[in-house]
Design a protein around this motif. Sequence first.
Motif, short mmCIF file in Angstrom:
data_model
loop_
_atom_site.label_atom_id
_atom_site.label_comp_id
_atom_site.label_asym_id
_atom_site.label_seq_id
_atom_site.Cartn_x
_atom_site.Cartn_y
_atom_site.Cartn_z
N SER A 22 0.85 -1.19 0.00
CA SER A 22 0.00 0.00 0.00
C SER A 22 0.88 1.24 0.00
N LYS A 23 0.44 2.25 -0.67
CA LYS A 23 1.17 3.50 -0.79
C LYS A 23 0.39 4.57 -0.05
N MET A 24 1.13 5.40 0.67
CA MET A 24 0.52 6.53 1.36
C MET A 24 0.62 7.72 0.42
N LEU A 25 -0.51 8.27 0.05
CA LEU A 25 -0.55 9.44 -0.80
C LEU A 25 -0.82 10.67 0.05
N ILE A 26 -0.18 11.77 -0.33
CA ILE A 26 -0.40 13.02 0.39
C ILE A 26 -0.89 14.08 -0.59
N ASP A 29 3.27 10.43 -3.81
CA ASP A 29 3.59 9.23 -3.04
C ASP A 29 4.54 9.66 -1.92
N LEU A 30 4.12 9.48 -0.67
CA LEU A 30 4.91 9.93 0.47
C LEU A 30 6.29 9.29 0.49
N SER A 31 6.39 8.01 0.15
CA SER A 31 7.70 7.35 0.18
C SER A 31 8.65 7.96 -0.85
N GLU A 32 8.14 8.39 -2.01
CA GLU A 32 8.98 9.04 -3.02
C GLU A 32 9.44 10.41 -2.54
N VAL A 33 8.56 11.14 -1.87
CA VAL A 33 8.92 12.46 -1.34
C VAL A 33 9.98 12.30 -0.25
N GLU A 34 9.80 11.32 0.62
CA GLU A 34 10.78 11.08 1.68
C GLU A 34 12.13 10.66 1.10
N ALA A 35 12.11 9.86 0.05
CA ALA A 35 13.36 9.45 -0.61
C ALA A 35 14.05 10.67 -1.23
N TRP A 36 13.27 11.58 -1.80
CA TRP A 36 13.82 12.81 -2.38
C TRP A 36 14.50 13.65 -1.29
#
Length: 75
Positions: A6-10, A49-56
């Motif tokens: 599951s992906k957390m979207l913001i 995608d929160l995980s992509e933003v956190e990775a950035w």
Amino acid sequence: MQTVQSKMLINRKRLLEIIPLSTRTIYNLELRGEFPRRIALTCRSVAWDLSEVEAWIEARKASSIQADRPGEERR
């Protein structure tokens, strides 16, 4: 059997709480491929995608390269 993570979207409001940049700056970074792309949920609603933003964020923290300033060329 495949497992779907599951992906957390913001939404934009939450993104701007996390990333202290203007909406226009984030849009420009997206256009240059330097920021995670938004996901169109409807014609009037977008999310990230929160995980992509956190990775950035982590990549920026780990990088010793300074961000480009408007009007300056890379050396």
